[in-house]
Design a protein around this motif. Structure first.
Motif, PDB file in Angstrom:
ATOM      1  N   GLU A   3       6.143   3.179  21.817  1.00 22.26           N
ATOM      2  CA  GLU A   3       4.349   3.159  21.721  1.00 22.26           C
ATOM      3  C   GLU A   3       3.986   3.476  22.624  1.00 22.26           C
ATOM      4  N   ASN A   4       4.521   3.413  23.908  1.00 17.47           N
ATOM      5  CA  ASN A   4       3.695   3.215  25.153  1.00 17.47           C
ATOM      6  C   ASN A   4       3.913   4.751  25.815  1.00 17.47           C
ATOM      7  N   THR A   9      -1.125   7.945  28.785  1.00 17.87           N
ATOM      8  CA  THR A   9      -1.270   6.532  28.808  1.00 17.87           C
ATOM      9  C   THR A   9      -0.365   6.014  29.692  1.00 17.87           C
ATOM     10  N   TRP A 168       1.983  -4.365  22.078  1.00 18.59           N
ATOM     11  CA  TRP A 168       2.229  -3.462  20.985  1.00 18.59           C
ATOM     12  C   TRP A 168       1.408  -3.921  19.879  1.00 18.59           C
ATOM     13  N   ASP A 171      -2.379  -3.652  20.238  1.00 20.79           N
ATOM     14  CA  ASP A 171      -2.578  -2.178  19.674  1.00 20.79           C
ATOM     15  C   ASP A 171      -2.726  -1.946  18.180  1.00 20.79           C
ATOM     16  N   ARG A 172      -1.695  -2.471  17.705  1.00 25.05           N
ATOM     17  CA  ARG A 172      -1.795  -2.039  15.967  1.00 25.05           C
ATOM     18  C   ARG A 172      -2.738  -3.103  15.465  1.00 25.05           C
ATOM     19  N   THR A 174      -5.631  -3.799  16.628  1.00 23.09           N
ATOM     20  CA  THR A 174      -6.906  -3.115  16.919  1.00 23.09           C
ATOM     21  C   THR A 174      -7.354  -2.137  16.030  1.00 23.09           C
ATOM     22  N   SER A 457       1.190   6.991  17.363  1.00 22.56           N
ATOM     23  CA  SER A 457       0.897   6.520  18.712  1.00 22.56           C
ATOM     24  C   SER A 457       1.121   7.527  19.870  1.00 22.56           C
ATOM     25  N   TYR A 466      -6.116   5.949  24.240  1.00 26.68           N
ATOM     26  CA  TYR A 466      -5.311   4.876  23.695  1.00 26.68           C
ATOM     27  C   TYR A 466      -5.935   3.360  24.078  1.00 26.68           C
ATOM     28  N   PRO A 467      -6.129   2.461  23.139  1.00 25.62           N
ATOM     29  CA  PRO A 467      -6.515   1.231  23.597  1.00 25.62           C
ATOM     30  C   PRO A 467      -5.797   0.567  24.809  1.00 25.62           C
ATOM     31  N   ARG A 469      -5.322   1.202  27.875  1.00 31.54           N
ATOM     32  CA  ARG A 469      -4.525   1.813  28.948  1.00 31.54           C
ATOM     33  C   ARG A 469      -5.355   2.660  29.967  1.00 31.54           C
TER      34      ARG A 469
END
Length: 591
Positions: A3-4, A9, A168, A171-172, A174, A457, A466-467, A469
């Motif tokens: 995801e990262n 990011t 993670w 992130d999800r 959010t 993602s 991306y939130p 980052r």
């Protein structure tokens, strides 16, 4: 695929030593690629300026440019749409099906409807959000309810997967809340405060505690008292690590956080008077300095020495829980002068720091700075100084109120400028994606078993927002000029187009089935365009752009003749692409 891993990011597997924040180095990082144009008609767009530090408390921000054809003018101020559209575009991440009608039912005129809506939204606890609660409860999340000490004990480890799970899941969650929550204004303000008090969630030390920063520090204060919020940020594990105040001591002062506290979080860069003596700063009628100088930064640094984290790197004797700790022997107990106020030597534990926070939270420059940023987010880039001054004075007058922020937001939303302004803001990538999914009424799966979230993602990461980052401490830019280049636009559109064509279970099931959502009687190019324009935009489209949408769908046929949509795979593919194109039109991107 991690995801990262998205481009643009930062990696989360950096070592602690590589993560010592150097603000001057970070702030030189550029953003955005200069590229050519992307209008529906192929109009050439001017290159957009790189993303800039968005911290000056200027009323208008950078001068807006018109990167479109002269006959389009989609980002220039013009006749605003309905108040319902304005409210649900700026106080929410776009309307879901039925929400425009629900807004219109709130009263007999625009004023009563807007007042009822904002009062409802500013009391989120009274809004039934059980759908989101159920989604969070069934998404396989295991960290969102953990305390700070639990997060530290369970996830401050070397194993990458275990360490990263809190980040993670934040992130999800959010994305899930922005798409499905009925508490939309609260989510918009959470996003605002995350950027105002920005930290790089991908930094090694921050990864395991991002749940705490999001839940307890930002969400816990988003509608509350600013002074309390500033203290919670200052004491938070995430900010202490991110801007190095955990290292700030009498023997090794570190000004990283103190400078950003004054310049980015409170007084603002416009209140910075450089290196002149403290006594030379202009004063107000009461003799109070109008701003700060370098000596004030140094004094603030001293006030915050000894504010640290219980961490084995620092001192094994203080414990290893990830919690805030004040270490008195690391504090500078000397006398200090800050904003014209003398702090005597040897004050009680933490009093230097608490007095500092009191002064900056109550300073008129802070009120104006916060007012300017809130107005810019909720109204537009060119808000008149008269409104900013009025809102700033009100914010300062309510400094002791537990709902100071909520009262200030209400004042902005009920201003004439809020309902009479349109087109001074464009959607950033996060807003493009969430408003698209909301308009489609889709059921977006963020569970850890999700077939497609990792792909999403990765794709969305390339759009540049991306939130959590953003590496510099100024947060993602909130001026339109920073997002007008083709790079974030193209990448966002790719995600939206992928949505409309994506098989979510390898069985032919679409994330949102455009064909299934198109009424049976709507089959001509004109009718299809009009139905989906109303569905996506909730208002008529600029006529020149509508004509191009119709022409794209007709492909040379009479636009009023029915297309063989039920039997022709090419026509179905073109319909899905047309819906994706609508999410790239200037009408959709305006706020």
């Amino acid at each position: 695929m991690s995801e990262n891993s998205p481009a643009q990011t930062p990696s989360t597997n950096e070592t602690p030593s590589s993560q010592q924040t150097n603000r001057r180095r970070l702030l030189t990082l550029g953003a955005g690629a200069s590229v050519a144009a992307l209008g529906l008609g192929g109009a050439s767009r001017a290159k957009a300026a790189p993303a800039q530090r968005d911290h000056a408390a200027k009323s208008g921000g950078p001068a807006m440019r018109s990167p479109h054809k002269p006959d389009r003018r989609p980002y220039e101020a013009g006749t605003p749409p309905s108040v319902a559209t304005i409210a649900l575009s700026r106080l929410a991440f776009g309307p879901r099906p039925g929400e425009i009608a629900a807004f219109e039912a709130l009263g007999g005129d625009d004023t009563s409807r807007l007042t009822a809506y904002v009062d409802q939204q500013l009391n989120p606890a009274a809004i039934d959000d059980s759908d989101v609660d159920n989604r969070l409860a069934t998404s396989g999340f295991t960290t969102l309810g953990k305390s700070l000490t639990q997060l530290w004990a369970d996830h401050e480890v070397g194993d990458y997967e275990i360490r990263s799970r809190p980040l993670w899941e934040t992130d999800r969650a959010t994305f899930l809340r922005a798409i499905f929550s009925k508490r939309q204004l609260f989510e918009v303000l959470v996003d605002f405060w995350h950027n105002h008090f920005s930290v790089n969630g991908g930094q090694w030390e921050l990864i395991p505690v991002m749940v705490h920063y999001d839940r307890d520090v930002i969400r816990g204060n988003a509608l509350g008292n600013f002074r309390q919020m500033v203290e919670d940020v200052t004491r938070s594990t995430s900010m202490l690590f991110y801007l190095d105040n955990f290292l700030n001591s009498v023997d090794g002062p570190n000004e990283n956080f103190a400078r950003e506290l004054l310049e980015l979080h409170t007084l603002g860069a416009d209140a910075y008077y450089g290196v002149i003596p403290q006594g030379s700063v202009p004063t107000d009628a009461q003799g109070n300095p109008l701003g700060f100088v370098d000596d004030d930064v140094f004094a603030a640094t001293k006030c915050l020495t000894g504010w640290s984290v219980r961490h084995r790197w620092w001192d094994p004797d203080i414990g290893d829980t990830g919690e805030f700790i004040y270490i008195d022997e690391e504090h500078d107990h000397s006398a200090k002068t800050f904003l014209g106020v003398n702090f005597p030597a040897s004050q009680a534990p933490m009093k230097d720091g608490l007095d500092l926070l009191d002064l900056i939270a109550n300073h008129p420059a802070t009120g104006r700075f916060i007012a300017a940023k809130l107005c810019r987010r909720l109204i537009g880039d060119g808000v008149p100084s008269s409104l900013i001054n009025q809102v700033g004075a009100f914010f300062t007058s309510q400094a002791a109120a537990p709902d100071q922020i909520a009262q200030t937001v209400r004042m902005i939303v009920l201003s004439n400028e809020f309902r009479s302004t349109w087109g001074q803001k464009v959607k950033r990538p996060f807003e493009i994606i969430t408003s698209t999914l909301r308009a489609m009424g889709t059921d977006f799966d963020v569970t850890f078993d999700s077939y497609y979230f990792d792909t999403f993602s990765w794709l969305f990461g390339q759009a540049g927002q991306y939130p959590f980052r953003w590496k510099p401490p100024n947060g993602y830019p909130d001026v339109s000029g920073a997002w007008l280049s083709a790079s974030p636009r193209v990448q966002s559109w790719r995600v939206c187009n992928w949505f409309s064509d994506m098989d979510i279970d390898d069985q032919g099931t679409k994330l949102y089935d455009v064909m299934a959502q198109t009424p049976v009687g709507v089959r001509s190019a004109s009718a299809l365009a009009d139905y989906w324009i109303d569905r996506i935009l909730s208002r008529p489209m600029h006529e020149a752009d509508r004509a191009e949408i119709v022409a794209f769908m007709a492909q040379g046929r009479n636009p009023n003749f029915d297309l063989p949509l039920d039997t022709d795979d090419d026509a179905q593919d073109r319909l899905r692409t047309m819906v994706g194109l609508l999410t790239l039109t200037p009408d959709f991107l305006s706020r």
